[in-house]
Motif scaffolding. Structure first.
Motif, PDB file in Angstrom:
ATOM      1  N   ALA A   1       2.896  10.451  -9.574  1.00  0.00           N
ATOM      2  CA  ALA A   1       2.251  10.637 -10.882  1.00  0.00           C
ATOM      3  C   ALA A   1       1.341  11.861 -10.857  1.00  0.00           C
ATOM      4  CB  ALA A   1       1.468   9.381 -11.241  1.00  0.00           C
ATOM      5  N   LEU A   2       0.590  12.037  -9.773  1.00  0.00           N
ATOM      6  CA  LEU A   2      -0.337  13.179  -9.688  1.00  0.00           C
ATOM      7  C   LEU A   2       0.427  14.495  -9.582  1.00  0.00           C
ATOM      8  CD1 LEU A   2      -2.879  11.506  -7.235  1.00  0.00           C
ATOM      9  CD2 LEU A   2      -3.349  12.158  -9.608  1.00  0.00           C
ATOM     10  N   LEU A   3       1.526  14.488  -8.796  1.00  0.00           N
ATOM     11  CA  LEU A   3       2.339  15.712  -8.677  1.00  0.00           C
ATOM     12  C   LEU A   3       2.927  16.086 -10.034  1.00  0.00           C
ATOM     13  CD1 LEU A   3       4.266  15.177  -5.301  1.00  0.00           C
ATOM     14  CD2 LEU A   3       2.653  17.015  -5.790  1.00  0.00           C
TER      15      LEU A   3
ATOM     16  N   LEU B   1       0.845  -1.204   0.000  1.00  0.00           N
ATOM     17  CA  LEU B   1       0.000   0.000   0.000  1.00  0.00           C
ATOM     18  C   LEU B   1       0.881   1.256   0.000  1.00  0.00           C
ATOM     19  CD1 LEU B   1      -2.821   1.284   0.200  1.00  0.00           C
ATOM     20  CD2 LEU B   1      -2.651   1.132   2.683  1.00  0.00           C
ATOM     21  N   ALA B   2       1.937   1.237   0.834  1.00  0.00           N
ATOM     22  CA  ALA B   2       2.829   2.407   0.917  1.00  0.00           C
ATOM     23  C   ALA B   2       3.421   2.704  -0.452  1.00  0.00           C
ATOM     24  CB  ALA B   2       3.936   2.147   1.945  1.00  0.00           C
ATOM     25  N   LYS B   3       3.870   1.652  -1.131  1.00  0.00           N
ATOM     26  CA  LYS B   3       4.483   1.828  -2.455  1.00  0.00           C
ATOM     27  C   LYS B   3       3.487   2.400  -3.450  1.00  0.00           C
ATOM     28  CE  LYS B   3       8.141  -1.562  -2.978  1.00  0.00           C
ATOM     29  NZ  LYS B   3       8.298  -2.960  -3.299  1.00  0.00           N
ATOM     30  N   GLU B   4       2.262   1.830  -3.433  1.00  0.00           N
ATOM     31  CA  GLU B   4       1.237   2.275  -4.391  1.00  0.00           C
ATOM     32  C   GLU B   4       0.880   3.737  -4.183  1.00  0.00           C
ATOM     33  OE1 GLU B   4      -0.831  -2.079  -4.705  1.00  0.00           O
ATOM     34  OE2 GLU B   4      -2.077  -0.405  -4.033  1.00  0.00           O
ATOM     35  N   ILE B   5       0.749   4.110  -2.904  1.00  0.00           N
ATOM     36  CA  ILE B   5       0.359   5.493  -2.607  1.00  0.00           C
ATOM     37  C   ILE B   5       1.441   6.460  -3.078  1.00  0.00           C
ATOM     38  CG2 ILE B   5       0.054   7.110  -0.682  1.00  0.00           C
ATOM     39  CD1 ILE B   5      -1.569   4.919   0.668  1.00  0.00           C
TER      40      ILE B   5
ATOM     41  N   THR C   1      -6.850  17.925  -7.854  1.00  0.00           N
ATOM     42  CA  THR C   1      -8.084  17.197  -7.511  1.00  0.00           C
ATOM     43  C   THR C   1      -7.735  15.733  -7.234  1.00  0.00           C
ATOM     44  OG1 THR C   1      -9.130  18.638  -9.126  1.00  0.00           O
ATOM     45  CG2 THR C   1     -10.460  16.819  -8.307  1.00  0.00           C
ATOM     46  N   GLY C   2      -6.840  15.196  -8.059  1.00  0.00           N
ATOM     47  CA  GLY C   2      -6.408  13.805  -7.880  1.00  0.00           C
ATOM     48  C   GLY C   2      -5.719  13.620  -6.532  1.00  0.00           C
ATOM     49  N   LEU C   3      -4.899  14.601  -6.140  1.00  0.00           N
ATOM     50  CA  LEU C   3      -4.193  14.494  -4.851  1.00  0.00           C
ATOM     51  C   LEU C   3      -5.195  14.523  -3.697  1.00  0.00           C
ATOM     52  CD1 LEU C   3      -1.171  16.846  -5.651  1.00  0.00           C
ATOM     53  CD2 LEU C   3      -0.982  14.438  -4.988  1.00  0.00           C
ATOM     54  N   LYS C   4      -6.186  15.414  -3.835  1.00  0.00           N
ATOM     55  CA  LYS C   4      -7.215  15.507  -2.782  1.00  0.00           C
ATOM     56  C   LYS C   4      -7.956  14.175  -2.690  1.00  0.00           C
ATOM     57  CE  LYS C   4     -10.140  17.283   0.174  1.00  0.00           C
ATOM     58  NZ  LYS C   4     -11.454  17.695  -0.132  1.00  0.00           N
ATOM     59  N   ASN C   5      -8.285  13.588  -3.863  1.00  0.00           N
ATOM     60  CA  ASN C   5      -8.979  12.294  -3.857  1.00  0.00           C
ATOM     61  C   ASN C   5      -8.135  11.212  -3.191  1.00  0.00           C
ATOM     62  OD1 ASN C   5     -11.113  13.415  -5.125  1.00  0.00           O
ATOM     63  ND2 ASN C   5     -10.525  12.765  -7.200  1.00  0.00           N
ATOM     64  N   LEU C   6      -6.812  11.254  -3.467  1.00  0.00           N
ATOM     65  CA  LEU C   6      -5.911  10.251  -2.878  1.00  0.00           C
ATOM     66  C   LEU C   6      -5.944  10.353  -1.346  1.00  0.00           C
ATOM     67  CD1 LEU C   6      -3.753   8.105  -3.762  1.00  0.00           C
ATOM     68  CD2 LEU C   6      -2.041   9.889  -3.476  1.00  0.00           C
TER      69      LEU C   6
ATOM     70  N   ASP D   1      16.111   9.657  -8.190  1.00  0.00           N
ATOM     71  CA  ASP D   1      15.788  10.418  -9.414  1.00  0.00           C
ATOM     72  C   ASP D   1      14.431  11.082  -9.283  1.00  0.00           C
ATOM     73  OD1 ASP D   1      18.091   9.793 -10.944  1.00  0.00           O
ATOM     74  OD2 ASP D   1      17.324   7.745 -11.146  1.00  0.00           O
ATOM     75  N   HIS D   2      14.319  12.325  -9.759  1.00  0.00           N
ATOM     76  CA  HIS D   2      13.027  13.016  -9.696  1.00  0.00           C
ATOM     77  C   HIS D   2      12.081  12.508 -10.766  1.00  0.00           C
ATOM     78  CE1 HIS D   2      14.262  16.902  -7.413  1.00  0.00           C
ATOM     79  NE2 HIS D   2      14.828  15.832  -6.916  1.00  0.00           N
ATOM     80  N   VAL D   3      10.825  12.312 -10.398  1.00  0.00           N
ATOM     81  CA  VAL D   3       9.799  11.972 -11.387  1.00  0.00           C
ATOM     82  C   VAL D   3       9.234  13.275 -11.942  1.00  0.00           C
ATOM     83  CG1 VAL D   3       7.597  10.821 -11.768  1.00  0.00           C
ATOM     84  CG2 VAL D   3       9.254   9.837 -10.185  1.00  0.00           C
ATOM     85  N   LYS D   4       8.867  14.176 -11.008  1.00  0.00           N
ATOM     86  CA  LYS D   4       8.341  15.470 -11.453  1.00  0.00           C
ATOM     87  C   LYS D   4       9.518  16.443 -11.550  1.00  0.00           C
ATOM     88  CE  LYS D   4       5.630  19.352 -10.150  1.00  0.00           C
ATOM     89  NZ  LYS D   4       4.664  20.057 -10.506  1.00  0.00           N
ATOM     90  N   LEU D   5       9.771  16.914 -12.754  1.00  0.00           N
ATOM     91  CA  LEU D   5      10.895  17.828 -12.930  1.00  0.00           C
ATOM     92  C   LEU D   5      10.438  19.273 -12.752  1.00  0.00           C
ATOM     93  CD1 LEU D   5      12.587  16.166 -16.025  1.00  0.00           C
ATOM     94  CD2 LEU D   5      13.389  16.123 -13.660  1.00  0.00           C
TER      95      LEU D   5
END
Ligand code: ATP
Length: 505
Positions: A147-149, A137-141, A155-160, A298-302
């Protein structure tokens, strides 16, 4: 010499059963008790996330800064150092993108009114899941969050947060506002002229030192006759209105950065990015940080200016966190300053012309190394802190708290301790002090029993103590005691200075 029958370093071992949070609190108390770090304006109950460095802390910080400066500017003949002002023309921050983009997604809990950085809130929840064995669960979250960042999907982050029923640590409720952006720059008024337009005199406290380097690119390149590839290094204060500022000096509102911008030919940036990635990790190891306590992330969101970015993370007492950032910043900053200032910021590459390549004039690309001096200080002091216990020859237990700071950066190198305050011993000690103090930092103390004085020097992190006793008067020898091993040795008085110099060089 103490009988080291059992030698058991406790507090700085990863497998120590003592709670990490408890050990971290001990370290914080130790820093205060021994003149390393104080809460800012403590007599007024302090100012959140602002700290003062005391007599030993300021010296250790300077020694770390000096090592970095030397490694960058003295050890690389194509890197020079500058010292740009904290205040910069306000357009700098429009050009750099900080006015529009230097913000973090935040969320407020409506019951406690506590504000959280969204990534910190979700990471905290993931850590809790890990602690109770929900690794999947930790990994998935965390993957969903990244991905959302990356898409700025608030809105996706709020839903998460809602879907996982993430609670506020204070109110214990899930009553959240929407996710919003907050700018992290501090602003202030410049000059004394009152204006109807409050924005007219507005200047910012720099949130990073890098822009002082970009706006001086041409000045340095021309006056220093610098040829690409070359670097400009700088250390200095930066300010960020961090919303969740905690974990001692790890995240502060006023902190110090040590940055180096390396200007390269377009197209060669990945080569240099990989070079600096390895160089910087090696440098941390040369400062005594064990390789297994460092890793790359490594950064996902640049960021808006980067085409590649990674963090060098250290395993702090509260987990793996960013110590240094390596960023390939493309030609974004120089091009932006060129556009906003209407001044041509380009480099004429003579070598390229000789190579017969298609262009000579271009905007250089930049690879940046950016380390927080305070975070590096925390790295070094948390590695150095140890509680040790051992059995003496008579079977009784003895213990000490010691800061095993590498000798080359320890605030005080040598303590000079006359055994007694009489019989001419202080005079010999002061003579030795005069001989040594221009070469390295010494400390003189004649109060208290010698064992007590040794313990105090251990706690401060002084790597060598020299005791002057009655035998010194007879044969010109002294006892030198080594902090890390507590071994004592008799050496000649005239040898002391060179012995210490040899060990700290
Ligand atoms: P973080 O993700 O921890 O907020 P960042 O990615 O915003 O850090 P950078 O902008 O890359 O940090 O800054 C470079 C370095 O400056 C960081 O690696 C860190 O060592 C240091 N730094 C950044 N913010 C702070 C702060 N608030 N307090 C202390 N050091 C900081």
């Amino acid at each position: 010499m103490p009988a080291l029958l059992i030698f058991a370093p406790m507090a700085n071992e990863a497998n120590n059963p003592a709670s990490p949070a408890g050990r971290f609190q001990e370290l914080i108390s130790h820093c205060k008790e021994y003149g390393y770090i104080f809460q800012s304006s403590e007599i007024y109950d302090g100012l959140a996330a602002v700290y003062d460095y005391g007599q030993n802390g300021a010296q250790l910080k300077k020694n770390i800064r000096d090592e970095w400066w030397k490694s960058m500017t003295q050890m690389h003949d194509n890197i020079v150092g500058i010292d740009a002002a904290i205040f910069m023309h306000p357009t700098t921050w429009k050009a750099s993108g900080h006015v529009d983009n230097f913000s973090d997604p935040m969320i407020d809990n409506k019951d406690s009114n506590k504000r959280y950085r969204v990534d910190h809130l979700i990471e905290g929840f993931a850590d809790e899941q890990l602690a109770i064995g929900n690794e999947q669960l930790a990994k998935e979250i965390l993957a969903s969050m990244d991905a959302l960042l990356a898409k700025d999907d608030y809105t996706g982050l709020k839903n998460l947060i809602d879907e996982n029923k993430i609670k506020c640590a204070i109110s214990k409720t899930c009553n959240w506002t929407d996710v919003r952006q907050f700018n992290l720059m501090f602003s202030t008024e410049f000059g004394a002229v009152a204006s109807d337009n409050p924005d007219e005199n507005k200047v910012y406290l720099r949130p990073e030192t890098a822009q002082g380097i970009f706006v001086n690119f041409l000045n340095v390149q021309k006056t220093g006759r610098m040829k690409i590839p070359f670097g400009i290094a700088q250390t200095g204060k930066a300010f960020r209105n961090e919303i969740v500022a905690r974990q001692f000096i790890f995240r502060m509102r006023e902190f110090e950065q040590m940055e180096m911008q390396f200007f390269v030919r377009p197209g060669t940036q990945m080569e240099w990015y990989n070079y600096w990635k390895d160089e910087r990790k090696k440098w941390h190891e040369s400062m005594g940080v064990p390789a297994e306590k460092l890793r790359f992330h490594d950064h996902v969101k640049l960021a808006h200016y980067a085409d590649a970015a990674l963090d060098i993370e250290f395993e702090f007492p509260f987990g793996w966190k960013e110590l240094e950032g390596i960023h390939s910043r493309t030609d974004f900053d120089l091009k932006q300053h060129q556009e906003f200032s209407k001044k041509k910021i380009q480099y004429f590459d003579n070598d390229l012309k000789e190579d017969g390549k298609p262009y000579g004039n271009y905007t250089p690309f930049v690879v940046e190394t950016s380390v927080g001096l305070d975070r590096l200080f925390l790295t070094i002091i948390s590695l150095a802190y140890a509680e040790e216990k051992w059995l003496k020859e008579d079977g009784s237990e003895d213990s000490r708290v010691v800061l095993k700071i590498p000798a080359k950066i320890a605030p005080t190198k040598l303590a000079i301790l006359p055994l007694l305050k009489k019989d001419g011993l202080p005079e010999i000690a002061k003579e030795l002090m005069n001989e040594c103090k221009s070469a390295f930092h010494c400390f003189y103390e004649e109060k208290d029993a010698i064992g007590k004085r040794y313990r105090r020097m251990d706690a401060i992190g002084t790597p060598f103590c020299v005791t002057i006793d009655h035998q010194t008067k007879e044969d010109n020898t002294v006892t030198i005691r080594y902090r890390d091993t507590m071994v004592q040795e008799r050496i000649s008085l005239s040898e002391v200075k060179n012995r210490v110099l040899e060990k700290i060089s």
